[in-house]
Design an enzyme around this catalytic site. Structure first.
Site, mmCIF file in Angstrom:
data_model
loop_
_atom_site.group_PDB
_atom_site.id
_atom_site.type_symbol
_atom_site.label_atom_id
_atom_site.label_comp_id
_atom_site.label_asym_id
_atom_site.label_seq_id
_atom_site.Cartn_x
_atom_site.Cartn_y
_atom_site.Cartn_z
ATOM 1 C CG ASP A 40 -1.793 1.174 1.362
ATOM 2 O OD1 ASP A 40 -2.675 1.330 0.507
ATOM 3 O OD2 ASP A 40 -1.620 1.961 2.311
ATOM 4 C CD GLU A 87 -2.214 2.181 -3.408
ATOM 5 O OE1 GLU A 87 -3.393 2.448 -3.687
ATOM 6 O OE2 GLU A 87 -1.786 2.151 -2.238
#
Length: 749
Positions: free
Chosen positions: A388, A424
């Site tokens: 993330d 990401e």
């Protein structure tokens, strides 16, 4: 405010005053007991036999700058009952350590760390706050965030300096505890699928939401690791044909105070506080260590079905938020050592939008992250990670740096460089958007693929240049440094945003249930509601929406790169227009399994399964190298060619002209690479015709050398996709492509 007897002004390092408030429940005085010396490695709590053959546990905690560390053992049944304190007196390279005989698996524990309270310089030690071991393998209890768990006085009248006022109330009754776990599993009976990247199909799911409503999973197992391991859950994944599940965060996480105040909870889990512990609320078997074994059994069950397990991990920030956040773990161990601080050290550098950012440049922080990653691979059996806000991890002192310590360590680590690594590739800081910039070994979520495909099917692209790149592997982003087409993780939807069905049913977000005035969630949805906002009884609108879903799924699964599906999209799951369901732990977010029995939605699942199977059968759809666009034989047949609706190869001018129709020819004759026996890889050739216009279009099928005839394999204009082989057309024939349709044709001759 406390009385004068209960407050004390102390001078910080820079001479500015900070306030210590000693109201309410007070921490007990330091004990005299001490542990045996033990060892500084490994970090965390490790059960073992001591030198005199007495069983016990070695505890080791990095706490740079601390003045003293107390190990707190909890033996009673209540949240804070039966606390015993043991002082750790050994200090080796800033690691406090000790061996405590008689401490066995199942023992609950935490730490109290002593040091200066001087928020003006970033020092926030407060021994009244019980702290979770960053290396705890299991966590028992939940984070409820009353005022006692904050290191500062949360309700101090002068709020602009509230974070500088120390709160000395004991937090132990209100916070979860670490649990000593016995690691006795060698994984000798487990067989990892080791699916090559090019052959992978990822399925993003939420452990709780996936089985919470599953009728064939026993009620006591629904929403748990055991529920995901249940044969009924695994059977759906194998019928669909996916090769990997990507689990939304399963590290122990906490709920934000603003959600708890509104009667909500963090559902997605992007608020980690324990990087070694599987989230206890997802365990059916217990929370005093049993969750570890249950997680491992889930991994084994998925591996046995040929399915890899990828974890969505949140190492960019923690649940302790900013200076007004709670003191749960790292903030009380060494705030300045673990977090990036601003020049005004009271404040946190926030590249995540969540209040804080881990200081990954620091060796001990980097060690925490890499130790955690290796643990999940070697001891918990997982096969990869999706990071993330990975750009935050790649920052050196300030800027994103692809030579950063984090990326360098991953590249040389003998364990981590062998697993699947997905970035990401952005964060919320300046210069944080890094799509296409991560080095080899890494794949990336490709949001440019998402945006382009959405825009094409709502007929909002000015031309088809961008679509050509996205369909063929995004070579403009990834054809450098030895990267391959599978560096692109292609997706149309993800957990964050509309579901696939909502993408064709709503043009505006509907997040009112979150209690934030519908201000949360993106406004850039690139969606089209097909003529009506939300659910409707209009049969034509509903039919058009189902067709658009078929178009989006077909496009995704025919594109070069690694496709990612989202749980429930293959059967038309809806969130009723919510594009930010992060706090909706209810039917809004859970997979609705009744859709599989609905004749309106069952065909969508059948199409998705058929497309995944088609992808597995045909290597031309799973290329390991980028297309060259050049002819490799005398007849002029190239590995990739593009056609206009007139059946002519596209010119440079055609790429810049407005168009709703695009033909893509994939040759199976000259696929780079060889099979395991060393033989050339050959396959069928295919022509994909994508038509986003609302009206039917005429498309001329290319003749030799491309093909002599074509057989229709997929026609998204049809509700049902099974049955007899498709219609055969002669090369050069003009076929009618219905409005908003994908035709996939197999080339012959």
């Amino acid at each position: 405010m406390s009385s004068a007897a209960e407050q004390e002004a102390v001078a910080g390092a820079d001479g500015r005053p900070s306030v210590v408030v000693n109201g309410g429940r007070r921490a007990a005085p330091p004990p005299a007991a001490a542990a045996r010396p033990g060892t500084p490695v490994p970090l965390g709590a490790r059960f073992r036999t001591g030198p005199d053959r007495v069983a016990g546990t070695n505890f080791a905690l990095w706490a740079g700058g601390a003045e003293a560390v107390e190990l707190c053992l909890f033996d009673g049944p209540g949240p804070g009952a039966g606390e015993r304190r043991v002082r750790l007196t050994e200090l080796t390279h800033e690691i406090w350590h000790g061996f405590v005989p008689g401490v066995l698996p199942g023992q609950r524990y935490g730490y109290r760390v002593h040091g200066r309270w001087d928020p003006w310089t970033g020092a926030r030690w407060n021994p009244a706050k019980l702290l979770l071991d960053p290396y705890a393998r299991a966590v028992d209890g939940d984070f409820v965030l009353p005022p006692e768990v904050y290191g500062h006085v949360r309700d101090w009248p002068e709020q602009h300096v509230a974070d500088t006022v120390r709160d000395d109330r004991d937090s132990a009754p209100y916070v979860p505890k670490g649990v000593v776990v016995h690691d006795d599993d060698d994984w000798s009976d487990d067989h990892r699928p080791k699916t090559p990247w090019a052959d992978s199909v990822i399925y993003e799911l939420h452990v709780r939401g996936f089985t919470r409503l599953h009728p064939d999973v026993p009620p006591e197992l629904r929403g748990t690791y055991a529920g995901l391991a249940h044969p009924a859950a695994v059977a759906h994944l194998t019928r669909l044909g996916v090769t990997a599940v990507e689990l939304l965060p399963v590290h122990q996480f906490a709920h934000e105070s603003h959600l708890l105040e509104r009667g909500l909870r963090n559902y997605w889990g992007y608020n980690s506080v324990g990087y070694f512990a599987p989230h206890a609320a997802y365990a059916a078997s217990g929370t005093t260590g049993q969750q570890v074994g249950e997680f491992k059994r889930m991994v084994r069950a998925l591996h046995a079905a040929g399915i890899e397990v990828i974890l969505d991990v949140v190492y960019n920030h923690t649940a302790e938020a900013g200076e007004r956040g709670p003191t749960l773990s790292l903030k009380g161990i060494d705030n300045r050592g673990y977090y990036r601080l601003q020049p005004d050290a009271r404040r946190y550098a926030d590249y995540t939008g969540c209040g804080n950012t881990l200081h990954v440049v620091q060796p001990h922080v980097l060690r925490l992250i890499t130790d955690s990653l290796r643990y999940w691979v070697t001891e918990m059996g997982v096969d990869g990670f999706r990071f993330d806000l990975a750009a935050a991890l790649a920052r050196s002192m300030h800027d994103v740096d692809m030579l950063s310590p984090f990326l360098a360590v991953i590249a040389q680590d003998p364990v981590l460089r062998r697993v699947k690594l997905i970035a990401e590739p952005w964060d919320v800081g300046s210069g944080g958007y890094q799509v296409g910039a991560f080095p080899p070994l890494w794949t990336e979520w490709n949001d440019r693929y998402r945006d382009t495909v959405r825009d094409f099917w709502r007929h909002a692209l000015p031309d088809v240049r961008e679509m050509g790149y996205r369909l063929s592997g995004s070579s403009d982003l990834y054809a450098w440094g030895g990267r391959r087409p599978y560096a692109s993780v292609n997706f149309v939807t993800a957990h964050d945003g509309f579901t696939l069905r909502d993408l064709v049913s709503y043009e505006r977000k509907h997040n009112e249930a979150n209690g934030e005035g519908n201000r949360d969630g993106t406004d850039d949805n690139r969606s089209w509601n097909c003529g009506a906002e939300g659910e409707t009884d209009d049969a034509q609108v509903r039919a058009l929406r189902r067709r658009q879903l078929r178009n989006l799924l077909t496009t995704l699964l025919l594109s070069t790169g690694v496709p990612m599906l989202v749980a429930g999209d293959e059967m038309g799951r809806t969130q009723r227009g919510s594009n930010n369901a992060y706090c909706q732990d209810n039917a809004t977010s859970w997979v609705d399994w009744s859709l599989l029995d609905d004749p309106e939605w069952r065909p969508l699942f059948e199409l998705a399964s058929r497309l995944v199977a088609l992808r597995h059968r045909h290597p031309v759809l799973r290329r390991r190298a980028f297309f060259s666009g050049r002819a490799h034989s005398a007849d002029g047949l190239r590995d990739l060619a593009w056609f206009t609706a007139e059946g002519a190869e596209m010119t440079e001018g055609d790429w810049f002209a407005p168009a709703a129709t695009l033909g893509m020819f994939l040759s199976g004759r000259d696929i780079p690479g060889r099979d395991e026996r060393g033989d050339p890889v050959t396959d069928d050739s295919f022509l994909a015709v994508l038509h986003a216009g609302g009206e039917a279009a005429r498309f001329v099928l290319p003749g030799p050398p491309w093909a002599r005839r074509y057989e229709v394999v997929v026609d998204t204009g049809r509700e049902e996709q099974g049955g007899a082989p498709g219609t055969v057309h002669a090369a050069g024939a003009a076929v009618t492509v219905p409005g908003r349709t994908v035709l996939l044709l197999r080339a012959a001759g």
